[in-house]
Design a protein around this motif. Structure first.
Motif, PDB file in Angstrom:
ATOM      1  N   ILE A 197       5.147  -5.740   8.331  1.00  0.00           N
ATOM      2  CA  ILE A 197       4.515  -5.775   7.017  1.00  0.00           C
ATOM      3  C   ILE A 197       5.120  -4.682   6.143  1.00  0.00           C
ATOM      4  N   ASP A 198       5.415  -5.046   4.884  1.00  0.00           N
ATOM      5  CA  ASP A 198       6.064  -4.109   3.963  1.00  0.00           C
ATOM      6  C   ASP A 198       5.204  -2.882   3.703  1.00  0.00           C
ATOM      7  N   VAL A 199       5.877  -1.762   3.470  1.00  0.00           N
ATOM      8  CA  VAL A 199       5.206  -0.540   3.047  1.00  0.00           C
ATOM      9  C   VAL A 199       4.808  -0.690   1.579  1.00  0.00           C
ATOM     10  N   PHE A 200       3.604  -0.244   1.260  1.00  0.00           N
ATOM     11  CA  PHE A 200       3.109  -0.348  -0.115  1.00  0.00           C
ATOM     12  C   PHE A 200       3.144   1.036  -0.757  1.00  0.00           C
ATOM     13  N   LYS A 201       3.790   1.117  -1.932  1.00  0.00           N
ATOM     14  CA  LYS A 201       3.884   2.375  -2.654  1.00  0.00           C
ATOM     15  C   LYS A 201       3.273   2.221  -4.042  1.00  0.00           C
ATOM     16  N   PHE A 202       2.654   3.291  -4.513  1.00  0.00           N
ATOM     17  CA  PHE A 202       2.071   3.271  -5.851  1.00  0.00           C
ATOM     18  C   PHE A 202       2.042   4.697  -6.391  1.00  0.00           C
ATOM     19  N   ASN A 203       1.895   4.801  -7.713  1.00  0.00           N
ATOM     20  CA  ASN A 203       1.853   6.091  -8.400  1.00  0.00           C
ATOM     21  C   ASN A 203       0.513   6.244  -9.093  1.00  0.00           C
ATOM     22  N   SER A 204      -0.019   7.453  -9.085  1.00  0.00           N
ATOM     23  CA  SER A 204      -1.232   7.760  -9.834  1.00  0.00           C
ATOM     24  C   SER A 204      -0.862   8.604 -11.047  1.00  0.00           C
ATOM     25  N   SER A 205      -1.834   8.850 -11.891  1.00  0.00           N
ATOM     26  CA  SER A 205      -1.541   9.490 -13.174  1.00  0.00           C
ATOM     27  C   SER A 205      -1.460  11.008 -13.090  1.00  0.00           C
TER      28      SER A 205
END
Length: 508
Positions: A197-205
């Motif tokens: 399963i792909d790694v999930f990346k995200f950015n916060s403010s």
């Protein structure tokens, strides 16, 4: 803070950073009330979406916790007029008056009879925790493509939402399927246990938001792992004390229920005796009136009989006088034929008159006998009325009272478990017993949830005809779509479901 800040959270190493021991705090009644009020306030302020039928059920438990058992003589129509029990969104969504809402809340409130305040509050929380937005903390994030999303952190795991839909997550990462979470500056990385399963990346403010997300993840994951471990000796002791306290409260409630029942029976007996006393007073009054009427009737009959008897004597005297006159006329000698004929005619008339007077005298004599008989019957009725009045006056007013019930058994004596003299060895048998207890509680909860869902569906069907479609909010529409799909899309879905169908999870 100057410079780049890098932080990494691995759930395998997280426990080494936490203290080795922890203190389990017993929630006081005031703290529990404060928590319940906070949950209720979030639902009423619509910070947590609640379906209309569920809000009615929650309102009934809130009323049970505040007012106790339902009593029709006390809780009359309008007693909830000043209470804030339903979200304004629910009230505006239906063509229903406050009286109609109160009627439906009271119908469920009456079914909660016998539940203590803490039990009603616990049922309130059990229903509230199944709401889609309950316990979820939302944060605005952006994925690698720059798309704005929402990150939800709760006790089950991490969830990714569309900004316009806070009810149904697009994808979820349960805690038991996450290997680690790391962040560097403003970028977060979620690595699942399954390497396919792909790694999930995200950015916060903001950096402050990053720290808050990390703290929530650590705390929720720690609670998630703690719930799946065997209870420590201290927790076991506290649970034993809680069971003893629960048993003591149960006995106290039973004792109060018995006292209440005995008091109600005594009041019913008193009311019955008062009713019987009133009835006996009415019977005595009626008997006195009947006696007075009998005495008056007897006096009238006696007077009438006396008059009839005097009339009979007078008629007999007149008949005797007529007989004497007839004899005198017969004795008189009339020489001429004319006088003789006249005399015969007078004799005949005298005989007819004497016969009529004899018949009249006989009739009056019979009437006098009948009046004497009526007088005798009236005196007999008077005697029976006096006897009945005497029986009523001498009859006992109150039945013998039942003996007092035996004193209640004393409370179960409490006992202390000394931790220094006990040793705890958690083996496979303990794990099996714990699993069996969890499975049993799960089955009981599922049965209760099924019955609860049937009640909610029944109320939903009942008020559906009064709904104003044009006033539905976006969350109402999303909730109805989820219900129509059978509730398949919820925050309980895991990232492994798409894989079971032979494809990779959707890339957000």
């Amino acid at each position: 803070m100057a410079g780049a800040i890098a932080s990494r959270m691995s759930f395998s190493s997280l426990k080494r950073k936490q203290p080795k021991t922890f203190t389990v705090r017993i929630v006081t009644m005031d703290a529990e009330m404060e928590f319940n009020c906070e949950v209720k306030k979030q639902i009423l302020d619509e910070k947590v979406y609640c379906p209309p039928e569920a809000s009615v059920l929650l309102a009934s438990y809130a009323v049970q916790a505040k007012y106790g058992d339902y009593d029709p003589s006390v809780h009359k129509r309008g007693f909830l007029a000043q209470e804030e029990l339903l979200p304004k969104r629910v009230i505006n969504l239906y063509q229903m008056t406050p009286e109609m809402w109160e009627e439906r809340i009271t119908a469920w409130y009456a079914e909660h009879r016998g539940r203590a305040r803490d039990e009603a509050e616990m049922e309130y929380l059990k229903i509230a925790q199944d709401l889609e937005m309950y316990g979820v903390n939302y944060f605005t994030i952006r994925n690698k493509k720059g798309t704005e999303l929402l990150l939800g952190v709760d006790a089950l795991g991490l969830h990714i939402y569309d900004p316009e839909n806070r009810l149904t997550p697009k994808i979820s990462f349960p805690w038991n399927e996450i290997r680690n979470i790391s962040y560097s500056d403003k970028e977060f990385t979620i690595k699942p246990l399954d390497k396919k399963i792909d790694v999930f990346k995200f950015n916060s403010s903001k950096l402050r938001v990053n720290k808050l997300i990390l703290q929530l993840c650590i705390g929720n994951h720690d609670l998630f792992m703690r719930r799946r471990k065997a209870d420590s000796l201290e927790v076991q002791q506290m649970k034993a004390q809680a069971r003893e306290e629960k048993a003591r409260k149960q006995m106290e409630r039973q004792r109060l229920a018995r006292e209440k029942q005995m008091r109600e029976e005594a009041e019913r007996t008193r009311d019955e005796l008062e009713r019987r006393l009133l009835q006996m007073k009415e019977e005595a009054t009626m008997a006195n009136e009947a006696l007075m009427r009998s005495e008056e009737t007897a006096d009238l009959l006696a007077e009438k009989a006396q008059i009839t008897e005097e009339e009979a004597k007078l008629l007999a005297q007149k008949a005797a006088e007529a007989e004497q006159e007839m004899q005198r006329i017969k004795a008189t000698a009339i020489r001429t034929e004319e006088e003789k004929r006249l005399m015969e005619q007078k004799v005949l008339e005298a005989e007819v008159l004497a016969l009529k007077m004899a018949e009249e005298s006989e009739r009056r004599a019979k009437e006098a006998d009948q009046l004497k008989q009526d007088l005798q019957e009236a005196r007999e009725a008077e005697r029976r009325a006096k006897q009945k009045l005497l029986e009523i006056a001498t009859k006992p007013t109150y039945p013998p009272m039942n003996p007092l019930p035996a004193p209640l058994p004393p409370d179960i004596p409490s006992f202390d478990i000394i931790g220094d003299s006990l040793s705890f060895d958690f083996k496979d048998t303990d794990m099996k017993r714990l699993s069996m207890e969890i499975e049993k509680e799960k089955v009981e909860y599922m049965e209760k949830s099924k019955h609860l869902q049937e009640q909610l569906n029944e109320l939903k069907t009942e008020i559906e005809a009064l709904k104003l479609k044009e006033r539905e909010t976006a969350l109402d529409i999303l909730h109805n779509e989820n219900s129509d799909r059978g509730g398949t899309s919820s925050k309980h879905n895991t990232i492994k479901k798409p894989q079971a169908q032979g494809r990779r999870p959707i890339c957000i």
